[in-house]
Design a protein around this motif. Structure first.
Motif, mmCIF file in Angstrom:
data_model
loop_
_atom_site.group_PDB
_atom_site.id
_atom_site.type_symbol
_atom_site.label_atom_id
_atom_site.label_comp_id
_atom_site.label_asym_id
_atom_site.label_seq_id
_atom_site.Cartn_x
_atom_site.Cartn_y
_atom_site.Cartn_z
ATOM 1 N N TYR A 8 -62.169 68.284 -43.174
ATOM 2 C CA TYR A 8 -61.335 67.079 -43.240
ATOM 3 C C TYR A 8 -62.093 65.939 -43.900
ATOM 4 O O TYR A 8 -61.555 65.263 -44.809
ATOM 5 C CB TYR A 8 -60.895 66.697 -41.832
ATOM 6 N N TYR A 9 -63.336 65.704 -43.477
ATOM 7 C CA TYR A 9 -64.137 64.633 -44.056
ATOM 8 C C TYR A 9 -64.377 64.865 -45.546
ATOM 9 O O TYR A 9 -64.349 63.929 -46.343
ATOM 10 C CB TYR A 9 -65.475 64.504 -43.334
ATOM 11 N N GLN A 10 -64.616 66.121 -45.916
ATOM 12 C CA GLN A 10 -64.840 66.443 -47.319
ATOM 13 C C GLN A 10 -63.584 66.199 -48.148
ATOM 14 O O GLN A 10 -63.639 65.639 -49.246
ATOM 15 C CB GLN A 10 -65.293 67.898 -47.458
ATOM 16 N N LYS A 11 -62.438 66.626 -47.609
ATOM 17 C CA LYS A 11 -61.173 66.422 -48.316
ATOM 18 C C LYS A 11 -60.875 64.941 -48.470
ATOM 19 O O LYS A 11 -60.429 64.480 -49.546
ATOM 20 C CB LYS A 11 -60.039 67.114 -47.559
ATOM 21 N N ARG A 12 -61.119 64.175 -47.431
ATOM 22 C CA ARG A 12 -60.905 62.725 -47.473
ATOM 23 C C ARG A 12 -61.781 62.090 -48.542
ATOM 24 O O ARG A 12 -61.324 61.255 -49.320
ATOM 25 C CB ARG A 12 -61.223 62.134 -46.101
ATOM 26 N N SER A 13 -63.020 62.516 -48.596
ATOM 27 C CA SER A 13 -63.949 61.997 -49.592
ATOM 28 C C SER A 13 -63.537 62.390 -51.001
ATOM 29 O O SER A 13 -63.605 61.576 -51.938
ATOM 30 C CB SER A 13 -65.365 62.507 -49.297
ATOM 31 N N LYS A 196 -59.176 53.853 -41.164
ATOM 32 C CA LYS A 196 -60.068 54.677 -40.341
ATOM 33 C C LYS A 196 -59.839 56.161 -40.590
ATOM 34 O O LYS A 196 -60.784 56.949 -40.676
ATOM 35 C CB LYS A 196 -59.843 54.359 -38.863
ATOM 36 N N THR A 197 -58.572 56.542 -40.748
ATOM 37 C CA THR A 197 -58.231 57.960 -40.845
ATOM 38 C C THR A 197 -58.448 58.528 -42.242
ATOM 39 O O THR A 197 -58.948 59.652 -42.399
ATOM 40 C CB THR A 197 -56.757 58.168 -40.443
ATOM 41 N N LEU A 198 -58.114 57.755 -43.272
ATOM 42 C CA LEU A 198 -58.033 58.309 -44.614
ATOM 43 C C LEU A 198 -59.151 57.905 -45.565
ATOM 44 O O LEU A 198 -59.293 58.511 -46.635
ATOM 45 C CB LEU A 198 -56.684 57.934 -45.254
ATOM 46 N N LEU A 199 -59.931 56.894 -45.208
ATOM 47 C CA LEU A 199 -60.973 56.434 -46.128
ATOM 48 C C LEU A 199 -62.369 56.811 -45.620
ATOM 49 O O LEU A 199 -62.654 56.643 -44.441
ATOM 50 C CB LEU A 199 -60.892 54.928 -46.306
ATOM 51 N N PRO A 200 -63.234 57.299 -46.525
ATOM 52 C CA PRO A 200 -64.604 57.623 -46.121
ATOM 53 C C PRO A 200 -65.370 56.359 -45.773
ATOM 54 O O PRO A 200 -65.045 55.271 -46.251
ATOM 55 C CB PRO A 200 -65.185 58.313 -47.362
ATOM 56 N N LYS A 201 -66.405 56.499 -44.958
ATOM 57 C CA LYS A 201 -67.137 55.334 -44.480
ATOM 58 C C LYS A 201 -68.530 55.224 -45.081
ATOM 59 O O LYS A 201 -69.300 54.340 -44.710
ATOM 60 C CB LYS A 201 -67.261 55.408 -42.931
#
Length: 203
Positions: A8-13, A196-201
């Motif tokens: 999920y984090y990779q896809k978001r990024s 928070k949900t869709l953007l990388p931090k």
């Protein structure tokens, strides 16, 4: 579970970087599509009998524009929205034209430009701001300062120069701010949740 979260984090990024690294043509198209989204959200409106300013969802679209497109193209999306409204009747209530642009809502249109740029600047330059708490603070400032300060000034000026009526501060706030506070807080919280949900931090 960890593998799912990593994916999920990779896809978001990947999605964020695709938008960020898109070529100029693609970004202009995305800006136009965001302008269209703003126009659609403007039609979800509740007119109020005591003010020419309706309750709408277009301010939510303005916040989202900055989050996803950054300062330059978030601003461009709102330039498209405001400018094309001169010929496309997609302002709230399916109206358009110079008389609407320069009417009671003129200051809010200016505020949309400032808001999209401000949110985009913070989101682009401070990745850590994309969490829920920090983004809530950013969006509150963007919504209630960047939009409402020029919006209220424009509302006062429209009544003064257009109708010869000098509104008091209480009247301006009652017509241009107070009825919208609760709904705008909900829009801000929704925008923060999306950030928070869709953007990388971390990029």
């Amino acid at each position: 579970m960890n593998n799912n979260m990593d994916a999920y984090y990779q896809k978001r990024s990947d999605i964020y970087n695709h938008i960020k690294n898109a070529n100029t043509y693609e970004k202009i198209v995305l800006s136009f599509l965001m302008a269209c989204f703003t126009g659609i959200m403007a039609q979800i409106a509740i007119p109020l009998p005591f003010t020419p300013v309706p309750i709408t969802l277009q301010t939510f679209a303005v916040l989202i524009a900055g989050l996803f497109l950054g300062k330059k193209y978030g601003l461009l999306s709102q330039i498209f929205y405001v400018g094309l409204g001169l010929v496309i009747p997609w302002y709230s209530g399916m109206v358009g034209g110079l008389s609407v642009l320069l009417g009671s809502n003129c200051g809010y249109f200016i505020g949309f430009l400032v808001c999209a740029y401000f949110v985009g600047y913070i989101s682009e330059n401070y990745p850590q701001s994309r969490n829920f708490t920090r983004m809530t603070g950013t969006l509150l400032i963007a919504n209630f300062v960047a939009i409402y300060v020029p919006g209220l000034i424009g509302l006062y000026a429209a009544f003064l120069f257009g109708k010869g009526v000098s509104l008091s501060l209480i009247q301006v706030l009652a017509m241009g701010l107070i009825p919208f506070i609760a709904g705008d807080i909900l829009k801000v919280l929704a925008g923060s949740a999306i950030s928070k949900t869709l953007l990388p931090k971390n990029e």
